[in-house]
Design an enzyme around this catalytic site. Structure first.
Site, PDB file in Angstrom:
ATOM      1  N   THR A 253       2.415  -5.300   3.146  1.00 39.13           N
ATOM      2  CA  THR A 253       3.319  -5.069   4.316  1.00 39.13           C
ATOM      3  C   THR A 253       2.361  -5.921   5.324  1.00 39.13           C
ATOM      4  OG1 THR A 253       4.340  -3.033   4.028  1.00 39.13           O
ATOM      5  CG2 THR A 253       3.718  -3.643   6.136  1.00 39.13           C
TER       6      THR A 253
ATOM      7  N   SER B 146      10.423   4.728   6.426  1.00 37.28           N
ATOM      8  CA  SER B 146       9.394   4.042   6.245  1.00 37.28           C
ATOM      9  C   SER B 146       8.076   4.741   6.741  1.00 37.28           C
ATOM     10  CB  SER B 146       9.623   2.657   7.386  1.00 37.28           C
ATOM     11  OG  SER B 146       8.274   1.961   7.590  1.00 37.28           O
TER      12      SER B 146
ATOM     13  N   GLY C 275       0.047  -1.102   4.197  1.00 40.82           N
ATOM     14  CA  GLY C 275      -0.555  -0.022   3.308  1.00 40.82           C
ATOM     15  C   GLY C 275       0.398   1.025   2.871  1.00 40.82           C
TER      16      GLY C 275
HETATM   17  N1  GLY Z   1       7.618  -0.309   2.763  1.00 40.29           N
HETATM   18  C1  GLY Z   1       6.763   0.350   3.308  1.00 40.29           C
HETATM   19  C2  GLY Z   1       7.102   1.326   4.378  1.00 40.29           C
HETATM   20  O1  GLY Z   1       8.253   0.816   4.995  1.00 40.29           O
HETATM   21  O2  GLY Z   1       6.392   2.037   4.867  1.00 40.29           O
END
Ligand code: GLY
Length: 560
Positions: A372, A443, A464
């Site tokens: 990310t 998320s 992360g």
């Molecule tokens: N895909 C990682 C999050 O949205 O936390």
């Protein structure tokens, strides 16, 4: 062969690392000029360029995100989604949710085989893993707070895609490491495929430049309708993808009320559901304050125990209560109330690790890697913005939209594809985060701005996966409670716990004495090479700002 010059500043020391034409700057101090921190020097420079043109922090964040979509394809994106938290100099606080949604043809059990077994290969790789992208809608929702026209904000990204940019060694190695997956998941050749990339090779992305030009010309319709939509739907049909023209046309970013709470006289502004980040942060900060964390030393056994136990209880709640607030009963107020948290904290025992089974129902686990990216920005007028954006996994689903040149996310894996089956970050979830058409997947992204006397004090966030909220938690207590400077805050070894698995992750270099003391209390540790890449700006009451880019990657600061 091109010569390179990599310039690092660590704690104000300049260290000549290797030759490249990319300048990586790890720390900049400024009193009255805007600062941009992101995962890539060219993206930070794109943001700073827009500030120099008279743009504000919101202009800069749009330009930086477009540029990251070009120069940081493993996580920067057009084909993913994210969350933005902004505070304007007039006191206005807002959050923009541009999280991906489940396609209209999705269903609760779409990743289960006929024996009811979850198939994580399908939720994590290839076309069926893709949620409806939200980023471009997010950039246009942000434009309302900006000053310059979108045509100008997107131009640096178009130039980078058309002219190309030289890869660092880290980037070349990363592309090489994923080549077999690019080959497996793409039917036509993409800009990212080559026998072997090396440092200094120039990555040119002509198809992506054309997509960016369509957005420049036609606005969000240049992505969600017309040629780009045709190419996305066409890409779906090359495999088992289900995103339709309707899904794309109907996608909208949503402005939400941020989570705002007090922490020791500081006002914390963070992301609400459908990110769990803000709730977890509030829970962890409040629970740890019951034990007067400021009386202990950073990364000491006492401090780590308190923080791990706060993380354990918060993550157990994440699995049970959290999901898209447009589809579930939003229990945020209860979850962050002092009364609830005091009750939750009653089981804390300073002599012993609380078993995870004592704070939630146990289910077995696995876990995988994380990707990310985060941007922190302040401008000279006192506006601040934190945005975290993602494709989910490294290069998302590994599928590039043929002819359009960008990677698609694999965000569907962030739903609980089967209650109790962990996602790629090892996080389990329940019914609150089950798949439904149009729903946003839960998320962990935690873009956060801390205010002191109503002015920006800390702007912070990190990639992360599930380690995001715990890293932001540590960043804030490192500054507020342990009085560490921003550089140490970002670069000292971190730890992470998420209720399940029972173990605590610690970065290499974590103090051994702390581990030994806590092992005696039944804590189990797992050493990991890296947790997150934090981008942080800290501003004191006299307006002196320090921006720090994480030393764990090519992350870099730029100044207006
Ligand atoms: N895909 C990682 C999050 O949205 O936390």
């Amino acid at each position: 062969m091109k010569k390179f010059l990599l310039l690092f500043t660590l704690s104000a020391h300049f260290v000549l690392a290797q030759f490249t034409d990319i300048h990586i700057i790890k720390e900049i101090r400024s009193k009255d000029r805007g600062l941009v921190v992101s995962a890539h020097p060219l993206a930070s420079e794109a943001g700073a360029k827009v500030l120099k043109m008279g743009g504000n922090a919101f202009d800069a964040v749009i330009a930086t995100q477009y540029a990251l979509a070009v120069v940081y394809p493993q996580a920067g994106n057009l084909g993913g989604g994210g969350f933005l938290v902004g505070v304007k100099n007039n006191g206005e606080k807002f959050a923009i949710d541009f999280r991906e949604t489940a396609p209209e043809k999705s269903s609760r059990d779409m990743y289960l085989d006929n024996k009811g077994k979850a198939n994580t290969e399908l939720s994590q790789n290839g076309r069926l893993a893709v949620g409806v992208p939200g980023s471009v809608a997010g950039f246009f929702a942000t434009l309302k707070h900006a000053k310059l026209p979108m045509e100008k904000l997107i131009q640096p990204a178009i130039d980078l895609a058309e002219q190309g940019f030289a890869l660092t060694e880290r980037e070349a190695n990363l592309l090489n490491s994923q080549m077999q997956f690019f080959n497996q998941h793409n039917t036509a050749k993409t800009a990212f495929q080559k026998e072997k990339w090396k440092a200094g090779d120039v990555l040119v992305q002509k198809d992506l430049a054309e997509t960016l030009k369509l957005i420049q010309k036609n606005g969000a319709k240049g992505f969600y309708e017309g040629r780009t939509a045709n190419l996305i739907v066409g890409e779906m049909k090359r495999g088992n993808g289900i995103i339709t023209f309707n899904d794309l046309k109907n996608y909208h970013a949503t402005e939400r009320k941020p989570i705002v709470f007090d922490y020791k006289g500081n006002e914390i502004v963070s992301m609400p559901l459908p990110s769990s980040g803000g709730i977890l942060l509030a829970q962890m900060l409040k629970m740890s304050s019951f034990e007067n964390l400021e009386n202990f030393q950073q990364n000491s056994a006492d401090a780590v125990q308190i923080m791990v136990e706060a993380e354990r209880r918060a993550f157990a709640d994440r699995a049970e209560f959290m999901g898209d607030p447009d589809f579930i009963q939003d229990q945020t107020s209860m979850l962050i109330s002092d009364a609830y948290l005091k009750n939750r904290w009653k089981s804390f025992d300073k002599n012993w690790a609380t078993p995870s089974s004592a704070v939630g129902k146990i289910i077995s686990q696995t876990k995988e890697s994380t990707e990310t990216t985060h941007i922190s920005i302040i401008d000279k007028d006192g506006n601040a913005v934190a945005v975290t954006t993602t494709l989910n996994g490294l290069y998302g689903s590994k599928v590039v939209v043929s002819g359009a040149g960008f990677f698609l996310n694999n965000e569907m894996d962030d739903f609980s594809i089967k209650p109790g089956v962990p996602n790629m970050f090892g996080a389990v979830g329940g019914e609150a985060n089950s798949i439904k058409p149009g729903k946003r997947m839960l998320s962990s992204m935690t873009p956060t701005i801390v205010l002191k006397n109503r002015k920006p004090f800390i702007v912070v966030g990190t990639p992360g996966g599930t380690t995001i909220p715990t890293s932001v938690f540590q960043s804030i207590v490192n500054v507020v409670d342990f009085k560490l400077n921003p550089n140490l805050t970002v670069n000292l070894p971190k730890f992470h716990h998420q209720w399940l698995p029972e173990s605590v992750q610690v970065e290499n270099g974590f103090p051994e004495i702390t581990l030994k003391l806590l092992e005696k209390k039944n804590y189990i540790f797992e050493k990991v090479s890296q947790i997150g890449r934090t981008e942080m700006i800290v501003i004191d009451e006299n307006g002196n700002a320090v921006a720090v880019a994480d030393g764990r990657g090519d992350d870099s600061v730029a100044m207006e």
